[in-house]
Design a protein around this motif. Sequence first.
Motif, mmCIF file in Angstrom:
data_model
loop_
_atom_site.group_PDB
_atom_site.id
_atom_site.type_symbol
_atom_site.label_atom_id
_atom_site.label_comp_id
_atom_site.label_asym_id
_atom_site.label_seq_id
_atom_site.Cartn_x
_atom_site.Cartn_y
_atom_site.Cartn_z
ATOM 1 N N PRO A 32 0.822 -1.202 0.000
ATOM 2 C CA PRO A 32 0.000 0.000 0.000
ATOM 3 C C PRO A 32 0.861 1.260 0.000
ATOM 4 C CG PRO A 32 -0.627 -1.461 1.810
ATOM 5 C CD PRO A 32 0.617 -2.010 1.185
ATOM 6 N N GLY A 33 0.407 2.259 -0.718
ATOM 7 C CA GLY A 33 1.072 3.553 -0.682
ATOM 8 C C GLY A 33 2.108 3.780 -1.751
ATOM 9 N N SER A 34 2.625 2.699 -2.364
ATOM 10 C CA SER A 34 3.607 2.904 -3.426
ATOM 11 C C SER A 34 2.879 3.381 -4.690
ATOM 12 C CB SER A 34 4.409 1.625 -3.668
ATOM 13 O OG SER A 34 3.565 0.540 -3.946
ATOM 14 N N SER A 35 3.638 3.781 -5.692
ATOM 15 C CA SER A 35 3.046 4.337 -6.916
ATOM 16 C C SER A 35 2.292 3.264 -7.709
ATOM 17 C CB SER A 35 4.143 4.942 -7.793
ATOM 18 O OG SER A 35 4.919 3.920 -8.385
ATOM 19 N N VAL A 36 1.489 3.699 -8.647
ATOM 20 C CA VAL A 36 0.774 2.782 -9.533
ATOM 21 C C VAL A 36 1.776 1.928 -10.309
ATOM 22 C CG1 VAL A 36 -0.715 2.656 -11.577
ATOM 23 C CG2 VAL A 36 -1.268 4.229 -9.710
ATOM 24 N N THR A 37 2.843 2.535 -10.788
ATOM 25 C CA THR A 37 3.879 1.795 -11.514
ATOM 26 C C THR A 37 4.487 0.719 -10.626
ATOM 27 O OG1 THR A 37 4.387 3.626 -13.002
ATOM 28 C CG2 THR A 37 6.141 1.993 -12.652
ATOM 29 N N TRP A 67 -8.635 -3.786 -11.425
ATOM 30 C CA TRP A 67 -9.348 -2.724 -10.710
ATOM 31 C C TRP A 67 -8.355 -1.627 -10.363
ATOM 32 C CZ3 TRP A 67 -14.192 -3.132 -11.395
ATOM 33 C CH2 TRP A 67 -14.836 -4.372 -11.371
ATOM 34 N N LEU A 68 -8.723 -0.406 -10.648
ATOM 35 C CA LEU A 68 -7.921 0.763 -10.290
ATOM 36 C C LEU A 68 -8.716 1.615 -9.315
ATOM 37 C CD1 LEU A 68 -6.706 1.797 -13.858
ATOM 38 C CD2 LEU A 68 -5.390 0.591 -12.111
ATOM 39 N N SER A 69 -8.034 2.140 -8.304
ATOM 40 C CA SER A 69 -8.744 3.007 -7.355
ATOM 41 C C SER A 69 -9.115 4.332 -8.009
ATOM 42 C CB SER A 69 -7.921 3.231 -6.088
ATOM 43 O OG SER A 69 -6.710 3.888 -6.395
ATOM 44 N N SER A 70 -8.389 4.693 -9.076
ATOM 45 C CA SER A 70 -8.698 5.886 -9.857
ATOM 46 C C SER A 70 -8.441 5.595 -11.329
ATOM 47 C CB SER A 70 -7.839 7.073 -9.420
ATOM 48 O OG SER A 70 -8.002 8.160 -10.313
ATOM 49 N N ALA A 101 -9.568 -2.465 -1.030
ATOM 50 C CA ALA A 101 -9.633 -2.812 0.395
ATOM 51 C C ALA A 101 -9.125 -1.719 1.327
ATOM 52 C CB ALA A 101 -8.873 -4.111 0.651
ATOM 53 N N THR A 102 -8.092 -1.003 0.914
ATOM 54 C CA THR A 102 -7.628 0.156 1.675
ATOM 55 C C THR A 102 -7.388 1.288 0.683
ATOM 56 O OG1 THR A 102 -5.231 -0.117 1.537
ATOM 57 C CG2 THR A 102 -6.356 -1.405 3.235
ATOM 58 N N TYR A 105 -4.223 1.063 -1.598
ATOM 59 C CA TYR A 105 -4.119 0.162 -2.745
ATOM 60 C C TYR A 105 -4.599 0.919 -3.967
ATOM 61 C CZ TYR A 105 -3.493 -3.984 0.247
ATOM 62 O OH TYR A 105 -3.035 -4.904 1.133
ATOM 63 N N LYS A 106 -3.795 0.910 -5.015
ATOM 64 C CA LYS A 106 -4.153 1.625 -6.242
ATOM 65 C C LYS A 106 -4.533 0.682 -7.372
ATOM 66 C CE LYS A 106 -1.396 5.584 -5.092
ATOM 67 N NZ LYS A 106 -0.277 5.652 -4.262
ATOM 68 N N VAL A 107 -4.062 -0.581 -7.283
ATOM 69 C CA VAL A 107 -4.266 -1.561 -8.356
ATOM 70 C C VAL A 107 -4.552 -2.922 -7.733
ATOM 71 C CG1 VAL A 107 -3.230 -2.665 -10.391
ATOM 72 C CG2 VAL A 107 -2.532 -0.342 -9.755
ATOM 73 N N GLU A 108 -5.492 -3.654 -8.328
ATOM 74 C CA GLU A 108 -5.712 -5.062 -7.989
ATOM 75 C C GLU A 108 -5.940 -5.802 -9.301
ATOM 76 O OE1 GLU A 108 -8.479 -8.018 -5.248
ATOM 77 O OE2 GLU A 108 -8.679 -5.854 -5.037
ATOM 78 N N ILE A 109 -5.283 -6.955 -9.450
ATOM 79 C CA ILE A 109 -5.398 -7.717 -10.690
ATOM 80 C C ILE A 109 -5.814 -9.153 -10.362
ATOM 81 C CG2 ILE A 109 -4.214 -8.564 -12.757
ATOM 82 C CD1 ILE A 109 -2.378 -6.114 -12.587
ATOM 83 N N ILE A 110 -6.831 -9.620 -11.068
ATOM 84 C CA ILE A 110 -7.367 -10.982 -10.920
ATOM 85 C C ILE A 110 -7.085 -11.723 -12.228
ATOM 86 C CG2 ILE A 110 -9.446 -12.347 -10.501
ATOM 87 C CD1 ILE A 110 -10.614 -9.645 -9.285
ATOM 88 N N ILE A 111 -6.557 -12.918 -12.134
ATOM 89 C CA ILE A 111 -6.128 -13.680 -13.310
ATOM 90 C C ILE A 111 -6.819 -15.038 -13.376
ATOM 91 C CG2 ILE A 111 -4.134 -14.910 -14.326
ATOM 92 C CD1 ILE A 111 -3.905 -11.872 -14.673
ATOM 93 N N THR A 112 -7.235 -15.410 -14.594
ATOM 94 C CA THR A 112 -7.663 -16.763 -14.910
ATOM 95 C C THR A 112 -6.736 -17.261 -16.015
ATOM 96 O OG1 THR A 112 -9.967 -16.220 -14.411
ATOM 97 C CG2 THR A 112 -9.563 -18.227 -15.695
ATOM 98 N N ALA A 113 -6.179 -18.449 -15.828
ATOM 99 C CA ALA A 113 -5.229 -18.996 -16.794
ATOM 100 C C ALA A 113 -5.467 -20.496 -16.936
ATOM 101 C CB ALA A 113 -3.793 -18.720 -16.327
ATOM 102 N N ARG A 114 -4.636 -21.119 -17.762
ATOM 103 C CA ARG A 114 -4.656 -22.574 -17.867
ATOM 104 C C ARG A 114 -3.220 -23.079 -17.743
ATOM 105 N NH1 ARG A 114 -2.777 -24.817 -22.399
ATOM 106 N NH2 ARG A 114 -2.622 -23.558 -24.272
ATOM 107 N N LYS A 115 -3.107 -24.339 -17.407
ATOM 108 C CA LYS A 115 -1.776 -24.927 -17.305
ATOM 109 C C LYS A 115 -1.163 -25.071 -18.691
ATOM 110 C CE LYS A 115 -2.712 -27.245 -12.983
ATOM 111 N NZ LYS A 115 -2.786 -28.508 -12.242
ATOM 112 N N ARG A 116 0.178 -25.140 -18.725
ATOM 113 C CA ARG A 116 0.883 -25.341 -20.001
ATOM 114 C C ARG A 116 0.549 -26.653 -20.609
ATOM 115 N NH1 ARG A 116 6.707 -24.002 -17.891
ATOM 116 N NH2 ARG A 116 5.910 -22.493 -16.525
#
Length: 116
Positions: A32-37, A67-70, A101-102, A105-116
């Motif tokens: 939390p608190g660090s830059s978006v990058t 999800w981006l907070s802004s 959540a707080t 937090y500026k970024v949250e990423i949710i991933i769906t993938a498949r196995k190799r």
Amino acid sequence: MSQIQRLKSSDRMSQIVTCGEMIYLAGQVAAPGSSVTEQTTIILEQVDSLLAEVGSDKEHILQAIIWLSSMEDFAEMNTVWDNWVAPGHAPARACGGATLATPDYKVEIIITARKR
């Protein structure tokens, strides 16, 4: 019928759930608190690590929900994302604004993938 595996679990959630060839990652956040990058970079490193644990990689991502907070941070997040995505393997993706959540937090990423 495929067996469901839950990895890195607590009473509330699992960081990784697999079912057959499918992989679902919990929403990933960074310090939390660090830059978006910085947050985006750390999150994508976490995604790489979690996928590797279950025999996959970013070339096998099917969908990303970001999800981006802004939404003002859209371009900054995309700079990191665009440098990370494997050429020719861009997943289906959605990006929207959300209260995370707080406030730090500026970024949250949710991933769906498949196995190799």
